[in-house]
Motif scaffolding. Structure first.
Motif, mmCIF file in Angstrom:
data_model
loop_
_atom_site.group_PDB
_atom_site.id
_atom_site.type_symbol
_atom_site.label_atom_id
_atom_site.label_comp_id
_atom_site.label_asym_id
_atom_site.label_seq_id
_atom_site.Cartn_x
_atom_site.Cartn_y
_atom_site.Cartn_z
ATOM 1 N N LYS B 46 0.844 -1.193 0.000
ATOM 2 C CA LYS B 46 0.000 0.000 0.000
ATOM 3 C C LYS B 46 0.881 1.245 0.000
ATOM 4 C CE LYS B 46 -3.729 -2.260 2.471
ATOM 5 N NZ LYS B 46 -4.014 -2.710 3.822
ATOM 6 N N MET B 121 -8.163 14.660 5.883
ATOM 7 C CA MET B 121 -8.271 13.209 5.957
ATOM 8 C C MET B 121 -9.093 12.765 7.158
ATOM 9 S SD MET B 121 -5.061 10.756 5.268
ATOM 10 C CE MET B 121 -4.618 11.559 3.761
ATOM 11 N N GLY B 166 -6.214 8.960 0.585
ATOM 12 C CA GLY B 166 -6.385 7.881 1.563
ATOM 13 C C GLY B 166 -7.744 7.225 1.472
ATOM 14 N N THR B 168 -10.387 4.668 -1.350
ATOM 15 C CA THR B 168 -10.230 3.658 -2.391
ATOM 16 C C THR B 168 -10.473 4.267 -3.772
ATOM 17 O OG1 THR B 168 -12.556 3.076 -2.426
ATOM 18 C CG2 THR B 168 -11.177 1.931 -0.817
ATOM 19 N N PRO B 169 -9.929 3.634 -4.818
ATOM 20 C CA PRO B 169 -10.238 4.094 -6.179
ATOM 21 C C PRO B 169 -11.740 4.071 -6.466
ATOM 22 C CG PRO B 169 -8.372 2.596 -6.224
ATOM 23 C CD PRO B 169 -8.926 2.554 -4.821
ATOM 24 N N VAL B 170 -12.464 3.144 -5.835
ATOM 25 C CA VAL B 170 -13.924 3.099 -6.015
ATOM 26 C C VAL B 170 -14.554 4.387 -5.490
ATOM 27 C CG1 VAL B 170 -16.042 1.958 -5.228
ATOM 28 C CG2 VAL B 170 -14.087 0.576 -5.973
ATOM 29 N N HIS B 171 -14.136 4.808 -4.312
ATOM 30 C CA HIS B 171 -14.664 6.059 -3.748
ATOM 31 C C HIS B 171 -14.270 7.255 -4.612
ATOM 32 C CE1 HIS B 171 -15.067 3.845 0.246
ATOM 33 N NE2 HIS B 171 -16.272 4.300 -0.023
ATOM 34 N N ASN B 173 -13.745 7.295 -7.797
ATOM 35 C CA ASN B 173 -14.600 7.268 -8.982
ATOM 36 C C ASN B 173 -15.995 7.817 -8.661
ATOM 37 O OD1 ASN B 173 -16.136 6.462 -11.241
ATOM 38 N ND2 ASN B 173 -14.620 4.891 -11.714
ATOM 39 N N ARG B 174 -16.557 7.367 -7.559
ATOM 40 C CA ARG B 174 -17.903 7.830 -7.174
ATOM 41 C C ARG B 174 -17.921 9.336 -6.916
ATOM 42 N NH1 ARG B 174 -19.425 3.359 -2.597
ATOM 43 N NH2 ARG B 174 -19.864 1.586 -3.965
ATOM 44 N N GLN B 177 -17.702 11.350 -10.098
ATOM 45 C CA GLN B 177 -18.996 11.361 -10.796
ATOM 46 C C GLN B 177 -19.933 12.377 -10.138
ATOM 47 O OE1 GLN B 177 -19.979 8.885 -13.217
ATOM 48 N NE2 GLN B 177 -18.358 7.359 -13.038
ATOM 49 N N GLU B 178 -19.881 12.416 -8.816
ATOM 50 C CA GLU B 178 -20.763 13.308 -8.063
ATOM 51 C C GLU B 178 -20.384 14.780 -8.319
ATOM 52 O OE1 GLU B 178 -23.399 12.577 -6.424
ATOM 53 O OE2 GLU B 178 -23.753 14.620 -5.667
#
Lengths: 80, 223
Positions: B46, B121, B166, B168-171, B173-174, B177-178
């Motif tokens: 990481k 953070m 700090g 995730t890449p998923v967050h 991305n979301r 988009q937002e």
């Protein structure tokens, strides 16, 4: 494997709404969400949206399928 | 003298380290073009990015005093740096008080930025944290003439951004988009455009005081 799944719709603020509640002995231990097409290379994978009692991870892992996710959760519950 | 120093630039390739953890190099690096970052790699692979370094930022000023690097500095995107010998830094700080004061100012500002990132953070939601970083970069890059009134080159990847925030890449991305859906930003072709700067600043409660861009009234300058 002692985990049980229950389909659920999750309001994540995105198109990732298809989820699974994960239970162990009747207790909720994790929420998994299937990643939508918005995530391109990761679309269709399962994201650990939330986890409890060791089945959490600050970096929220993503799994290729539900079996892989359950194996990871079980390992965490077993203290590995 | 400073002009002479800045003439000796060298190109750092993408994914190359400028200086690694544990090293004690003889040169201090100053970013002239592009982006570099401070980062730390954990044993499980990481990575946390603790600072983004833009033109005008010293990468490792403290190495003139400290024994060795406690983190790495690299660029995932390529940048241009100037190498300033440690002896020159020692000479500048000893014999040129105004420059010594400017270097001190630079270090204090780095610390201020680090404090703000810690607040981001720990206390700001991911969407506000990301918005705050974009506002900060706009102001910092404008200060050195590398941004126009509402946009700048932003070569980093979503994965880099995740390691910076700090999350995730998923967050990431979301949240992107937002922010797009709210007409706050457009990030396309490695350029980030803030569609309404004042609205984005208000959204994330951005206050640039930690960048210390205004000089003290007694005439001391940051240059």
């Amino acid at each position: 494997m002692s985990l049980q799944l229950q389909p659920v719709r999750v309001k994540t603020g995105s198109h990732d709404t298809e989820g699974q509640l994960v239970f162990t002995d009747g207790l909720l231990v994790a929420v998994l969400v299937r990643l939508s097409e918005d995530h391109e290379g990761k679309a269709g994978m399962w994201f650990l949206e939330a986890g409890f009692d060791g089945a959490e991870e600050r970096t929220h892992p993503t799994f290729a399928d539900l079996d892989a996710a359950q194996e990871w959760i079980q390992r965490r519950l077993d203290g590995c | 003298m400073l002009h002479d120093l800045c003439g000796r630039t060298h190109q750092v390739s993408a994914n190359e380290d400028i200086i690694g953890e544990g090293e004690r190099p003889e040169n201090v690096h100053l970013v002239m073009e592009g982006f570099a970052c401070r980062y730390k790699l954990l044993s499980d692979g990481k990575r946390q990015i603790m600072a983004l370094l833009v033109p005008g930022d010293f990468c490792d000023l403290h190495i003139a005093i400290l024994g060795e690097m406690d983190h790495s500095i690299g660029t995932g995107w390529g940048c241009t740096c100037v190498k300033i010998p440690r002896a020159t830094i020692n000479d500048l700080t000893t014999n040129h008080p105004r420059i010594a004061r400017a270097l001190w100012w630079a270090t204090l500002t780095d610390e201020g930025t680090l404090r703000e990132w810690l607040v981001n953070m720990g206390q700001r939601r991911a969407d506000k944290q990301m918005a705050h970083l974009f506002c900060e970069l706009l102001v910092r890059l404008q200060t050195v003439g590398c941004a126009d009134e509402d946009s700048f080159e932003f070569p980093i990847s979503q994965s880099d951004l995740a390691d910076t925030l700090g999350v995730t890449p998923v967050h990431v991305n979301r949240v992107l988009q937002e922010l797009r859906a709210q007409n706050l930003i457009v990030w396309r072709s490695k350029r980030l455009q803030i569609l309404n700067v004042e609205r984005l600043k208000a959204f994330c409660d951005f206050n640039p005081n930690y960048l210390h861009l205004t000089r003290r009234a007694n005439g001391d300058s940051s240059e």
